[in-house]
Design a protein around this motif. Structure first.
Motif, PDB file in Angstrom:
ATOM      1  N   ARG A  92       0.797  -1.224   0.000  1.00 47.02           N
ATOM      2  CA  ARG A  92       0.000   0.000   0.000  1.00 47.02           C
ATOM      3  C   ARG A  92       0.830   1.274   0.000  1.00 47.02           C
ATOM      4  NH1 ARG A  92      -4.988   1.528   4.130  1.00 47.02           N
ATOM      5  NH2 ARG A  92      -5.432   3.560   3.223  1.00 47.02           N
ATOM      6  N   SER A 139     -13.904  -0.666  -4.964  1.00 49.90           N
ATOM      7  CA  SER A 139     -13.432   0.330  -4.004  1.00 49.90           C
ATOM      8  C   SER A 139     -13.310   1.688  -4.671  1.00 49.90           C
ATOM      9  CB  SER A 139     -12.066  -0.072  -3.451  1.00 49.90           C
ATOM     10  OG  SER A 139     -11.511   0.973  -2.672  1.00 49.90           O
ATOM     11  N   ALA A 141     -10.908   3.378  -4.212  1.00 51.93           N
ATOM     12  CA  ALA A 141      -9.494   3.391  -4.602  1.00 51.93           C
ATOM     13  C   ALA A 141      -9.306   3.048  -6.071  1.00 51.93           C
ATOM     14  CB  ALA A 141      -8.695   2.418  -3.739  1.00 51.93           C
ATOM     15  N   GLY A 142     -10.319   2.446  -6.677  1.00 49.53           N
ATOM     16  CA  GLY A 142     -10.248   2.088  -8.083  1.00 49.53           C
ATOM     17  C   GLY A 142     -10.649   3.205  -9.031  1.00 49.53           C
ATOM     18  N   ALA A 147      -8.023   7.970  -6.243  1.00 48.55           N
ATOM     19  CA  ALA A 147      -7.076   6.963  -5.773  1.00 48.55           C
ATOM     20  C   ALA A 147      -5.938   7.608  -4.991  1.00 48.55           C
ATOM     21  CB  ALA A 147      -6.511   6.175  -6.953  1.00 48.55           C
ATOM     22  N   ASN A 151      -0.331   2.865  -3.328  1.00 45.44           N
ATOM     23  CA  ASN A 151      -1.352   1.805  -3.354  1.00 45.44           C
ATOM     24  C   ASN A 151      -1.575   1.254  -4.763  1.00 45.44           C
ATOM     25  OD1 ASN A 151      -3.023   0.151  -1.878  1.00 45.44           O
ATOM     26  ND2 ASN A 151      -4.760   1.532  -1.887  1.00 45.44           N
ATOM     27  N   TYR A 154      -3.555  -2.428  -5.289  1.00 45.59           N
ATOM     28  CA  TYR A 154      -4.986  -2.443  -4.960  1.00 45.59           C
ATOM     29  C   TYR A 154      -5.775  -1.543  -5.908  1.00 45.59           C
ATOM     30  CZ  TYR A 154      -9.178  -2.532  -2.023  1.00 45.59           C
ATOM     31  OH  TYR A 154     -10.470  -2.702  -1.544  1.00 45.59           O
ATOM     32  N   SER A 155      -5.309  -0.311  -6.083  1.00 41.82           N
ATOM     33  CA  SER A 155      -6.027   0.638  -6.929  1.00 41.82           C
ATOM     34  C   SER A 155      -6.130   0.152  -8.367  1.00 41.82           C
ATOM     35  CB  SER A 155      -5.336   2.013  -6.891  1.00 41.82           C
ATOM     36  OG  SER A 155      -5.431   2.587  -5.612  1.00 41.82           O
ATOM     37  N   LYS A 158      -8.464  -2.894  -8.738  1.00 44.22           N
ATOM     38  CA  LYS A 158      -9.872  -2.544  -8.600  1.00 44.22           C
ATOM     39  C   LYS A 158     -10.376  -1.753  -9.803  1.00 44.22           C
ATOM     40  CE  LYS A 158     -10.901  -4.456  -4.635  1.00 44.22           C
ATOM     41  NZ  LYS A 158     -11.869  -5.562  -4.530  1.00 44.22           N
ATOM     42  N   THR A 159      -9.516  -0.908 -10.386  1.00 39.86           N
ATOM     43  CA  THR A 159      -9.899  -0.231 -11.622  1.00 39.86           C
ATOM     44  C   THR A 159     -10.174  -1.255 -12.716  1.00 39.86           C
ATOM     45  OG1 THR A 159      -8.531   1.681 -11.048  1.00 39.86           O
ATOM     46  CG2 THR A 159      -9.181   1.473 -13.342  1.00 39.86           C
ATOM     47  N   HIS A 183     -18.691  -0.153  -4.367  1.00 40.12           N
ATOM     48  CA  HIS A 183     -17.820   0.433  -3.337  1.00 40.12           C
ATOM     49  C   HIS A 183     -18.580   0.367  -2.015  1.00 40.12           C
ATOM     50  CE1 HIS A 183     -15.420   3.125  -0.982  1.00 40.12           C
ATOM     51  NE2 HIS A 183     -16.308   4.096  -1.006  1.00 40.12           N
TER      52      HIS A 183
END
Length: 233
Positions: A92, A139, A141-142, A147, A151, A154-155, A158-159, A183
């Motif tokens: 992260r 998320s 985060a995506g 974002a 990270n 994860y980002s 998720k995108t 999300h």
């Protein structure tokens, strides 16, 4: 009785999704990575012995997903919802110079390819369901605009999951299957930490309200939050 399959069902949001589904009268197929994790669901199995089915599944392993699908098929010919919840958050705080690409690849294996494998093998089961829904837990985060500066694993994973969800939505719409990337909010879980402002039980409630169409979703894309509101790209 409606049937729901949930990955990562032994803790956090996944566990709350299992509990919420049982309280609403569903049969829950609780997917966990290894048999060792079944103990976490033991009390639910004891409380709802005919409605909790423990399924061993490693979403990073296609053979494991295939076997899990066969195991589910032993007791049901259909699923009314699939909730792809299993995920990891690795590296992260790492900058691009520090990033371990093996862990980056592993993040995609779980967070993006995992849901894809589940859908690939369980599409016949969900196609036979009643008003079937596929929920991919995503998320904020995506999103491109919200974002974190690091990270990366994860980002990015998720995108990619959001894009998969949108492509899948178009592919299965003629089969009557609804697809969302959801999300759930920043929650108090092992991943979210104790400083998170919301509880996973609240997100689980919202997710089931979407599945049950108690919430009107007006988003033109698959990516929404647990209250059914559109998420930015």
């Amino acid at each position: 009785m409606k049937t729901i399959f949930i990955t990562g069902a032994n803790r956090g949001l996944g566990y709350c999704l299992a509990v919420e589904g049982l309280q609403r009268g569903y049969a829950i197929y609780a997917g966990v990575r290894s048999a060792d994790s079944f103990a976490m669901l033991g009390s639910l199995h004891d409380q709802y012995p005919n409605r909790v089915h423990l399924i061993e599944i490693d979403v990073a392993d296609e053979d494991s997903v295939r076997k899990a699908c066969s195991e589910i098929h032993k007791t049901t010919n259909s699923l009314d919802a699939i909730i792809n919840n299993a995920a990891v958050m690795l590296e992260r705080e790492k900058t691009i110079e520090e990033l371990d690409f093996d862990l980056l690849r592993h993040s995609f294996e779980i967070n993006t390819f995992g849901p894809m494998r589940v859908v690939k093998h369980m599409l016949p089961l969900i196609s036979a369901g009643t008003e079937p829904v596929i929920m991919n837990i995503s998320s904020e985060a995506g999103t491109i605009i919200n974002a974190f500066s690091t990270n990366y694993p994860y980002s990015m994973s998720k995108t990619a999951l959001n894009m998969f969800s949108e492509r899948l939505r178009h592919y299965v719409q003629d089969q009557g299957i609804t697809v969302y990337a959801v999300h759930p909010g920043w929650m108090k879980t092992d991943m979210g930490g104790e400083e998170a402002p919301s509880e996973p039980a609240a997100a689980a409630e919202g997710i089931y309200n979407i599945i049950e169409k108690k919430i009107t979703v007006t988003s033109k894309i698959a990516f929404i939050n647990h209250l059914g509101k559109p998420m930015p790209l």
